[in-house]
Design an enzyme around this catalytic site. Sequence first.
Site, PDB file in Angstrom:
ATOM      1  N   ARG A  19      33.586  47.008  46.645  1.00  0.00           N
ATOM      2  CA  ARG A  19      32.763  47.557  45.557  1.00  0.00           C
ATOM      3  C   ARG A  19      31.418  48.124  45.991  1.00  0.00           C
ATOM      4  NH1 ARG A  19      36.397  48.276  41.779  1.00  0.00           N
ATOM      5  NH2 ARG A  19      34.751  48.419  40.197  1.00  0.00           N
TER       6      ARG A  19
ATOM      7  N   ARG B  97      32.433  53.680  46.767  1.00  0.00           N
ATOM      8  CA  ARG B  97      33.690  54.069  46.127  1.00  0.00           C
ATOM      9  C   ARG B  97      34.282  55.397  46.636  1.00  0.00           C
ATOM     10  NH1 ARG B  97      35.140  52.765  40.559  1.00  0.00           N
ATOM     11  NH2 ARG B  97      36.559  54.341  39.764  1.00  0.00           N
TER      12      ARG B  97
ATOM     13  N   HIS C 151      38.310  22.991  42.766  1.00  0.00           N
ATOM     14  CA  HIS C 151      37.843  24.167  43.517  1.00  0.00           C
ATOM     15  C   HIS C 151      36.398  24.573  43.225  1.00  0.00           C
ATOM     16  CE1 HIS C 151      41.503  24.837  45.677  1.00  0.00           C
ATOM     17  NE2 HIS C 151      42.223  24.884  44.583  1.00  0.00           N
TER      18      HIS C 151
ATOM     19  N   ASP D 197      42.200  18.917  45.869  1.00  0.00           N
ATOM     20  CA  ASP D 197      41.570  20.240  46.032  1.00  0.00           C
ATOM     21  C   ASP D 197      40.268  20.312  45.231  1.00  0.00           C
ATOM     22  OD1 ASP D 197      43.209  21.299  47.947  1.00  0.00           O
ATOM     23  OD2 ASP D 197      43.985  22.943  46.724  1.00  0.00           O
TER      24      ASP D 197
ATOM     25  N   ARG E  49      37.699  54.834  49.070  1.00  0.00           N
ATOM     26  CA  ARG E  49      38.972  55.115  48.398  1.00  0.00           C
ATOM     27  C   ARG E  49      39.650  56.376  48.923  1.00  0.00           C
ATOM     28  NH1 ARG E  49      38.694  53.150  42.119  1.00  0.00           N
ATOM     29  NH2 ARG E  49      37.556  51.231  42.515  1.00  0.00           N
TER      30      ARG E  49
ATOM     31  N   ASN F 218      45.101  20.071  50.276  1.00  0.00           N
ATOM     32  CA  ASN F 218      44.993  20.838  51.528  1.00  0.00           C
ATOM     33  C   ASN F 218      43.586  21.391  51.742  1.00  0.00           C
ATOM     34  OD1 ASN F 218      46.223  22.457  49.239  1.00  0.00           O
ATOM     35  ND2 ASN F 218      45.610  24.144  50.571  1.00  0.00           N
ATOM     36  N   HIS F 219      42.900  21.753  50.646  1.00  0.00           N
ATOM     37  CA  HIS F 219      41.559  22.336  50.810  1.00  0.00           C
ATOM     38  C   HIS F 219      40.495  21.302  51.163  1.00  0.00           C
ATOM     39  CE1 HIS F 219      42.293  26.541  50.098  1.00  0.00           C
ATOM     40  NE2 HIS F 219      43.128  26.217  49.138  1.00  0.00           N
TER      41      HIS F 219
ATOM     42  N   HIS G 119      49.351  16.318  45.710  1.00  0.00           N
ATOM     43  CA  HIS G 119      48.886  17.702  45.857  1.00  0.00           C
ATOM     44  C   HIS G 119      49.998  18.432  46.597  1.00  0.00           C
ATOM     45  CE1 HIS G 119      45.816  20.746  45.534  1.00  0.00           C
ATOM     46  NE2 HIS G 119      46.325  21.222  46.644  1.00  0.00           N
TER      47      HIS G 119
ATOM     48  N   ASP H  25      42.843  20.559  41.283  1.00  0.00           N
ATOM     49  CA  ASP H  25      42.373  21.867  41.766  1.00  0.00           C
ATOM     50  C   ASP H  25      41.030  22.275  41.149  1.00  0.00           C
ATOM     51  OD1 ASP H  25      44.749  23.154  43.499  1.00  0.00           O
ATOM     52  OD2 ASP H  25      45.567  21.874  41.933  1.00  0.00           O
TER      53      ASP H  25
ATOM     54  N   HIS I 174      47.971  21.621  43.152  1.00  0.00           N
ATOM     55  CA  HIS I 174      48.300  22.615  44.167  1.00  0.00           C
ATOM     56  C   HIS I 174      48.882  23.905  43.620  1.00  0.00           C
ATOM     57  CE1 HIS I 174      48.861  24.137  48.181  1.00  0.00           C
ATOM     58  NE2 HIS I 174      50.166  24.098  48.135  1.00  0.00           N
TER      59      HIS I 174
ATOM     60  N   ASP J 202      39.408  22.213  54.677  1.00  0.00           N
ATOM     61  CA  ASP J 202      38.813  23.518  54.989  1.00  0.00           C
ATOM     62  C   ASP J 202      37.549  23.375  55.829  1.00  0.00           C
ATOM     63  OD1 ASP J 202      40.783  24.686  53.503  1.00  0.00           O
ATOM     64  OD2 ASP J 202      39.521  25.144  51.766  1.00  0.00           O
TER      65      ASP J 202
ATOM     66  N   GLN K 258      48.716  24.741  40.547  1.00  0.00           N
ATOM     67  CA  GLN K 258      47.842  25.110  39.432  1.00  0.00           C
ATOM     68  C   GLN K 258      48.648  25.450  38.173  1.00  0.00           C
ATOM     69  OE1 GLN K 258      45.231  26.644  43.004  1.00  0.00           O
ATOM     70  NE2 GLN K 258      44.314  27.379  41.127  1.00  0.00           N
TER      71      GLN K 258
END
Length: 529
Positions: free
Chosen positions: A389, A354, A44, A85, A358, A117-118, A216, A42, A249, A121, A251
Site C-alpha cells: 500500500r 500503487r 493471538h 495460541d 501494480r 504452536n504459536h 490445539h 487462539d 488452532h 514463535d 479457529q
Amino acid sequence: MTHFIKRGLILSCIAGLALAGQNAIASTPDQTYNLTILHTNDNHGRFWPNRHGEYGMAARAALIQGIRDEVASNGGHTLLLSGGDINTGVPESDLQDAEPDFKGMNYMSYDAMALGNHEFDNPMSVLRQQYEWARFPFLSANILNKDTGMPLFKSHEMFNLDGLKVAVVGFTTEDTIRIGNPEFLGGVEIQSPVEVAKELIPELAANSDLVVAITHMGHYRFGDHGGNAAGDVTLAKAVEGLDVIVGGHSQTPTFSPDVQNNTLIVQAKEWGKYVGRLDLQVRNGAISVINYELIPVNLKKKVKINGEKVRVFIDKEIIADETLQAILEPYQNQGQEQLTQVIGNADEVFIGAREQVRTRETNLGNLIALAQMARVQADVGIMNSGGIRADMPAGDITYKDVLTVQPFANTVAYVDLSGAELMSYLEAAANKAAGSGAFAQFAGVKITMTGDNMTSAAVAGKAVEPTQTYRVAVNAYMASGGDGYPRLSDHANFVNSGFVDAEVLKDYISNHSPLKTADYAAKGDVTRN
Ligand SMILES: [Zn+2]
C-alpha cells in the site's frame, strides 16, 4: 432442562446428550454436580478491543464473571480453559511478548491453557517468562523436553470440585514442528498427540469423573485433515474415555458442537470473539449435556439505518470490566509507542506506490515475496501487488512504516505443489493484468511467457520438474481465491502459518539491515515475448 441418561446413549440433539462416561465414579454417590466449562482459543494478541469496539479482554472478563456468579449461585462450579495460541498476531502484544494477554488471563482466573504452536514463535526464554507470569498451568502431554523426556511443562491437571474429579489434559498439533520457528524448537520433542492420548486418557479416566482435553490441534469435519496433522475428530475417534474436547488452532466456531465417539468437541472461533459455555451435569458417573452456546463478546454487524451503514451489536452490549481495562491500558499505550521505534534501515526507497507496484516488478515487491518465502522455507514466493500500500522510506524504518506498507494483517500461507501444479499456478499468476491489484510480484522463480502461455519456469535456476515437489508461499487472501487467484486453501497440502505479513516483513528487515535496494532490484522475474 435436566436429563439423566445412561452412558453411551446418544441423542440427536446436544442438550440431553450423554458423554463417554467410561470413567471411574470418584464423586459422592447420588449427588448431582453442575459444572460449567467456559472456553476461548487462539487469542493471538487480542487483549485490546478492535477499532470498532469488538471483543477485548476487559469485556470478556465481565462476561465471564457474570456467568461465574450465576453458576455459583446455583451451587455449580466453573472451569475456564484456553485452547492455546495466546501469542502472535497484534504488534502491540507481540512487541511486549504477550505480557498483557497473560496478565489479562490471570485477572480472569483461567484454570488451564493448552500449548499452541504459536507459543513457539519466540525463543524458549520468552515462553519461560510467560510461564512465570501465568498463574495457571500450560498443558501439553505430547510436547516433551528433549533432555528429560518429560512434558515441557505439564501433561494434565486434576481439579477437585467439591468431590467431583475433573482431569484436564493438554495436546498440541504435531504440525508445530513444521509451522513453528525451527530455531526455537531445538529443545523440544513433539510426539503424536493421538498416540500419547491412547496411553494417558484411560489412566486419567480411571481416576476421575470427567476427562476434558484442551487441545490445539484443529477441528476438521469428518476428521478430513488434508495436509494438516490429525485434529480433534481423529483424537476423539481414537480413544475411549474422553468426554469433552475444548479445541483451538483451526479457529472454528462450533455453533453446534461436534459429537464423535461420545466425545463432545467444541471451539470458540478466535481472538476472544466468543466465549464458549458448556453446562454439564454429572451424577453417579453419568455425564449429561444441559446446554452449549457460543456467546459473542461485543461483536457487531453492519446494518443500514436511514440509508447509512452503521455497526450495531449482534447481541446485548457487555460493559467492560473497569479494573482490567485499567490494567491493560498502559500496555496498549506502550505497544503503540513501540511501533515508532526504529527496526532497521535502507539505503534508498523501496517502491510500493500503487501506480508502480501494480505495473512492474519492484524492489519492495521482491523484498516482501522473499521475506514470506524465507519465513515458511518455501521455494517460491508470490505477492499480490494490491496488498502493498505504500513506499517504504529510505533511512530509518519503523514498525509503523511496515504497517503502512502492509496494513491488512494478512497471514502467510504455504502449500506444497507438484511441479505440474506449480506450473499452472505460476501461469495464472503471471497472467494477472498489469494495473490491477492482482498483479504478481515473485521471488525464487523465473518465468517466460509467450502471450498468455508460460513457456518456461525455473526455480533456483533449474527448470521446474513436473513430478518434483515445490513449496509456494502466498498470503491467505490469495490462497482463498482473492484477486482471482486459483484457490489453494482447499488443497490437501495447504498450511496457513498464522504469521502476520507485517510481522514477517518487520522481522526480515531487522535481520537484514542495513538493506540495500540493489539486492532486491527488479531483475526480470517474468520475461514476456
Ligand atoms: Zn494454531
